[in-house]
Design a protein around this motif. Structure first.
Motif, PDB file in Angstrom:
ATOM      1  N   PRO A  64       0.804  -1.228   0.000  1.00 24.10           N
ATOM      2  CA  PRO A  64       0.000   0.000   0.000  1.00 24.10           C
ATOM      3  C   PRO A  64       0.838   1.281   0.000  1.00 24.10           C
ATOM      4  CG  PRO A  64      -0.955  -1.592   1.505  1.00 24.10           C
ATOM      5  CD  PRO A  64       0.372  -2.153   1.070  1.00 24.10           C
ATOM      6  N   ALA A  65       2.028   1.239   0.589  1.00 25.48           N
ATOM      7  CA  ALA A  65       2.890   2.419   0.641  1.00 25.48           C
ATOM      8  C   ALA A  65       3.543   2.719  -0.706  1.00 25.48           C
ATOM      9  CB  ALA A  65       3.968   2.238   1.704  1.00 25.48           C
ATOM     10  N   LEU A  66       3.512   1.757  -1.627  1.00 20.69           N
ATOM     11  CA  LEU A  66       4.166   1.930  -2.921  1.00 20.69           C
ATOM     12  C   LEU A  66       3.270   2.605  -3.948  1.00 20.69           C
ATOM     13  CD1 LEU A  66       5.761  -1.628  -3.279  1.00 20.69           C
ATOM     14  CD2 LEU A  66       6.825   0.434  -2.333  1.00 20.69           C
ATOM     15  N   LEU A  67       1.981   2.701  -3.665  1.00 21.47           N
ATOM     16  CA  LEU A  67       1.011   3.194  -4.646  1.00 21.47           C
ATOM     17  C   LEU A  67       0.406   4.514  -4.202  1.00 21.47           C
ATOM     18  CD1 LEU A  67      -0.822  -0.212  -5.179  1.00 21.47           C
ATOM     19  CD2 LEU A  67       0.966   0.763  -6.629  1.00 21.47           C
ATOM     20  N   PRO A  68       0.243   5.458  -5.119  1.00 22.46           N
ATOM     21  CA  PRO A  68      -0.356   6.750  -4.744  1.00 22.46           C
ATOM     22  C   PRO A  68      -1.822   6.584  -4.369  1.00 22.46           C
ATOM     23  CG  PRO A  68      -0.131   6.592  -7.125  1.00 22.46           C
ATOM     24  CD  PRO A  68       0.568   5.401  -6.554  1.00 22.46           C
ATOM     25  N   TRP A  78       3.510   8.559  -9.236  1.00 26.96           N
ATOM     26  CA  TRP A  78       3.608   7.107  -9.137  1.00 26.96           C
ATOM     27  C   TRP A  78       5.049   6.675  -8.851  1.00 26.96           C
ATOM     28  CZ3 TRP A  78      -0.007   3.020  -9.795  1.00 26.96           C
ATOM     29  CH2 TRP A  78      -1.329   3.444  -9.981  1.00 26.96           C
ATOM     30  N   ALA A  79       5.987   7.253  -9.585  1.00 30.00           N
ATOM     31  CA  ALA A  79       7.389   6.887  -9.403  1.00 30.00           C
ATOM     32  C   ALA A  79       7.918   7.371  -8.055  1.00 30.00           C
ATOM     33  CB  ALA A  79       8.235   7.455 -10.538  1.00 30.00           C
ATOM     34  N   THR A  80       7.522   8.582  -7.665  1.00 25.86           N
ATOM     35  CA  THR A  80       7.977   9.143  -6.394  1.00 25.86           C
ATOM     36  C   THR A  80       7.428   8.349  -5.211  1.00 25.86           C
ATOM     37  OG1 THR A  80       8.142  11.370  -7.331  1.00 25.86           O
ATOM     38  CG2 THR A  80       7.992  11.209  -4.935  1.00 25.86           C
ATOM     39  N   THR A  81       6.137   8.011  -5.279  1.00 24.05           N
ATOM     40  CA  THR A  81       5.521   7.231  -4.207  1.00 24.05           C
ATOM     41  C   THR A  81       6.187   5.866  -4.085  1.00 24.05           C
ATOM     42  OG1 THR A  81       3.404   8.357  -4.559  1.00 24.05           O
ATOM     43  CG2 THR A  81       3.351   6.284  -3.323  1.00 24.05           C
ATOM     44  N   PHE A  82       6.509   5.263  -5.222  1.00 22.49           N
ATOM     45  CA  PHE A  82       7.194   3.976  -5.211  1.00 22.49           C
ATOM     46  C   PHE A  82       8.524   4.081  -4.467  1.00 22.49           C
ATOM     47  CE2 PHE A  82      10.346   1.219  -7.486  1.00 22.49           C
ATOM     48  CZ  PHE A  82       9.926   0.008  -6.958  1.00 22.49           C
ATOM     49  N   ASP A 107       6.400 -15.080  -3.485  1.00 19.18           N
ATOM     50  CA  ASP A 107       5.070 -14.906  -4.073  1.00 19.18           C
ATOM     51  C   ASP A 107       5.072 -13.652  -4.935  1.00 19.18           C
ATOM     52  OD1 ASP A 107       4.321 -12.537  -2.678  1.00 19.18           O
ATOM     53  OD2 ASP A 107       3.494 -13.669  -1.016  1.00 19.18           O
ATOM     54  N   THR A 108       3.938 -13.339  -5.563  1.00 20.23           N
ATOM     55  CA  THR A 108       3.900 -12.270  -6.580  1.00 20.23           C
ATOM     56  C   THR A 108       3.238 -10.985  -6.099  1.00 20.23           C
ATOM     57  OG1 THR A 108       1.803 -13.115  -7.491  1.00 20.23           O
ATOM     58  CG2 THR A 108       3.862 -13.984  -8.436  1.00 20.23           C
ATOM     59  N   THR A 109       2.961 -10.865  -4.806  1.00 21.20           N
ATOM     60  CA  THR A 109       2.249  -9.680  -4.314  1.00 21.20           C
ATOM     61  C   THR A 109       2.972  -8.388  -4.670  1.00 21.20           C
ATOM     62  OG1 THR A 109       1.423 -10.995  -2.458  1.00 21.20           O
ATOM     63  CG2 THR A 109       1.235  -8.602  -2.276  1.00 21.20           C
ATOM     64  N   TYR A 110       4.285  -8.347  -4.421  1.00 19.71           N
ATOM     65  CA  TYR A 110       5.061  -7.144  -4.733  1.00 19.71           C
ATOM     66  C   TYR A 110       5.082  -6.890  -6.243  1.00 19.71           C
ATOM     67  CZ  TYR A 110       9.244  -4.334  -5.598  1.00 19.71           C
ATOM     68  OH  TYR A 110      10.123  -3.373  -6.046  1.00 19.71           O
ATOM     69  N   MET A 111       5.194  -7.952  -7.036  1.00 14.68           N
ATOM     70  CA  MET A 111       5.239  -7.786  -8.483  1.00 14.68           C
ATOM     71  C   MET A 111       3.915  -7.267  -9.044  1.00 14.68           C
ATOM     72  SD  MET A 111       7.586 -10.918  -9.910  1.00 14.68           S
ATOM     73  CE  MET A 111       6.947 -12.197  -8.840  1.00 14.68           C
ATOM     74  N   GLU A 112       2.811  -7.596  -8.382  1.00 12.38           N
ATOM     75  CA  GLU A 112       1.520  -7.061  -8.812  1.00 12.38           C
ATOM     76  C   GLU A 112       1.511  -5.541  -8.686  1.00 12.38           C
ATOM     77  OE1 GLU A 112      -1.364  -9.099  -6.449  1.00 12.38           O
ATOM     78  OE2 GLU A 112      -0.838 -11.063  -7.261  1.00 12.38           O
ATOM     79  N   ALA A 113       2.151  -5.034  -7.652  1.00 10.79           N
ATOM     80  CA  ALA A 113       2.228  -3.583  -7.464  1.00 10.79           C
ATOM     81  C   ALA A 113       3.119  -2.940  -8.517  1.00 10.79           C
ATOM     82  CB  ALA A 113       2.751  -3.269  -6.061  1.00 10.79           C
ATOM     83  N   THR A 114       4.292  -3.530  -8.759  1.00 11.50           N
ATOM     84  CA  THR A 114       5.191  -2.936  -9.747  1.00 11.50           C
ATOM     85  C   THR A 114       4.615  -3.061 -11.159  1.00 11.50           C
ATOM     86  OG1 THR A 114       6.465  -5.021  -9.802  1.00 11.50           O
ATOM     87  CG2 THR A 114       7.278  -3.259  -8.369  1.00 11.50           C
ATOM     88  N   GLU A 115       3.805  -4.083 -11.399  1.00 11.62           N
ATOM     89  CA  GLU A 115       3.106  -4.204 -12.686  1.00 11.62           C
ATOM     90  C   GLU A 115       2.185  -2.997 -12.894  1.00 11.62           C
ATOM     91  OE1 GLU A 115       1.895  -6.127 -16.314  1.00 11.62           O
ATOM     92  OE2 GLU A 115       3.478  -6.719 -14.908  1.00 11.62           O
ATOM     93  N   ARG A 116       1.466  -2.621 -11.858  1.00  7.90           N
ATOM     94  CA  ARG A 116       0.563  -1.462 -11.950  1.00  7.90           C
ATOM     95  C   ARG A 116       1.342  -0.173 -12.165  1.00  7.90           C
ATOM     96  NH1 ARG A 116      -3.482  -1.301  -6.987  1.00  7.90           N
ATOM     97  NH2 ARG A 116      -4.137   0.551  -8.154  1.00  7.90           N
ATOM     98  N   ILE A 117       2.452  -0.029 -11.453  1.00  8.81           N
ATOM     99  CA  ILE A 117       3.248   1.192 -11.595  1.00  8.81           C
ATOM    100  C   ILE A 117       3.846   1.268 -12.992  1.00  8.81           C
ATOM    101  CG2 ILE A 117       5.214   2.496 -10.699  1.00  8.81           C
ATOM    102  CD1 ILE A 117       4.752   0.965  -8.014  1.00  8.81           C
ATOM    103  N   GLY A 118       4.407   0.156 -13.453  1.00 14.44           N
ATOM    104  CA  GLY A 118       4.997   0.136 -14.787  1.00 14.44           C
ATOM    105  C   GLY A 118       3.979   0.422 -15.871  1.00 14.44           C
ATOM    106  N   THR A 119       2.785  -0.138 -15.731  1.00 14.21           N
ATOM    107  CA  THR A 119       1.716   0.113 -16.702  1.00 14.21           C
ATOM    108  C   THR A 119       1.355   1.589 -16.737  1.00 14.21           C
ATOM    109  OG1 THR A 119       0.808  -2.110 -16.397  1.00 14.21           O
ATOM    110  CG2 THR A 119      -0.672  -0.439 -17.306  1.00 14.21           C
TER     111      THR A 119
END
Length: 212
Positions: A64-68, A78-82, A107-119
């Protein structure tokens, strides 16, 4: 006491904050859990496996802290919050950066977040390659930044005697090292300010690669 992998990992993180990564061993963790070492080895064959699981939980619970908060925020937010979110996640644990650096996630929980940021970065005009490079740059910079920060402050707010700024400057000839003497407080103090300034420089360079 019946144990499971999650209970062991959470106990490992608690012990990490108490004694640090160097002193953390499977045997010491088994003692804290009041179980026999073979019981612990049944779930984790090595300290490396345990660290991988600890790193996975650290990042997964910090998502949750990685996403605006506003999903409509611009790419810089998005990048700054990450970046800022990742730093705070790592600082939450003693030796947090050392635990996460080089670990293999289970597991892929963290990757799901970075997928959203990258998109979101791609939607904002970055190529796939530049979006990945930007995210990985912010990630590797942040982890290495916190590695240094936690070396200076092993326990948050308590400076290591090895980083006494007055003693450092006393060893440097003021005529030969005027810049290095001035750099002491910039490099080894006020980490919040330097991180913000550094991330701003990274994003400034990234903006040059974006297609409007």
């Amino acid at each position: 006491m019946k144990v499971n992998p999650e209970l062991i990992v959470r106990a490992g993180l608690t012990l990490l904050n108490e004694i640090g990564l160097e002193q953390l061993t499977l045997r010491r963790l088994a003692m804290d859990l009041n179980i026999q070492a073979p019981t612990l080895y049944w779930h984790f064959k090595s300290k490396e496996q345990l660290i991988d699981a600890m790193a996975t939980l650290i990042l997964a619970e910090g998502v949750p802290a990685l996403l605006p908060r506003k999903k409509s925020a611009d790419w810089r937010s998005w990048a700054t919050t990450f970046g800022h979110g990742l730093r705070q996640i790592l600082l939450h644990y003693r030796d947090g950066a050392r635990v996460v650096a080089g670990s293999r996630l289970t597991d892929t929980t963290y990757m799901e977040a970075t997928e959203r940021i990258g998109t979101r970065l791609i939607e904002a005009g970055f190529s796939t390659r530049n979006a990945v490079v930007l995210l990985s740059t912010v990630y590797t910079f942040t982890v290495s930044f916190v590695l240094e920060e936690q070396a200076v402050f092993p326990t948050r707010g308590q400076r290591s005697p090895a980083y006494n700024l007055a003693e450092r400057n006393a060893r440097l000839d003021p005529e030969k090292f005027p810049l290095m003497r001035q750099s002491a407080t910039i490099l080894f103090d006020r980490f919040d300010q330097r991180y913000k300034e550094s991330l701003k420089l990274i994003l400034g360079g990234a903006a040059e690669t974006r297609i409007p």
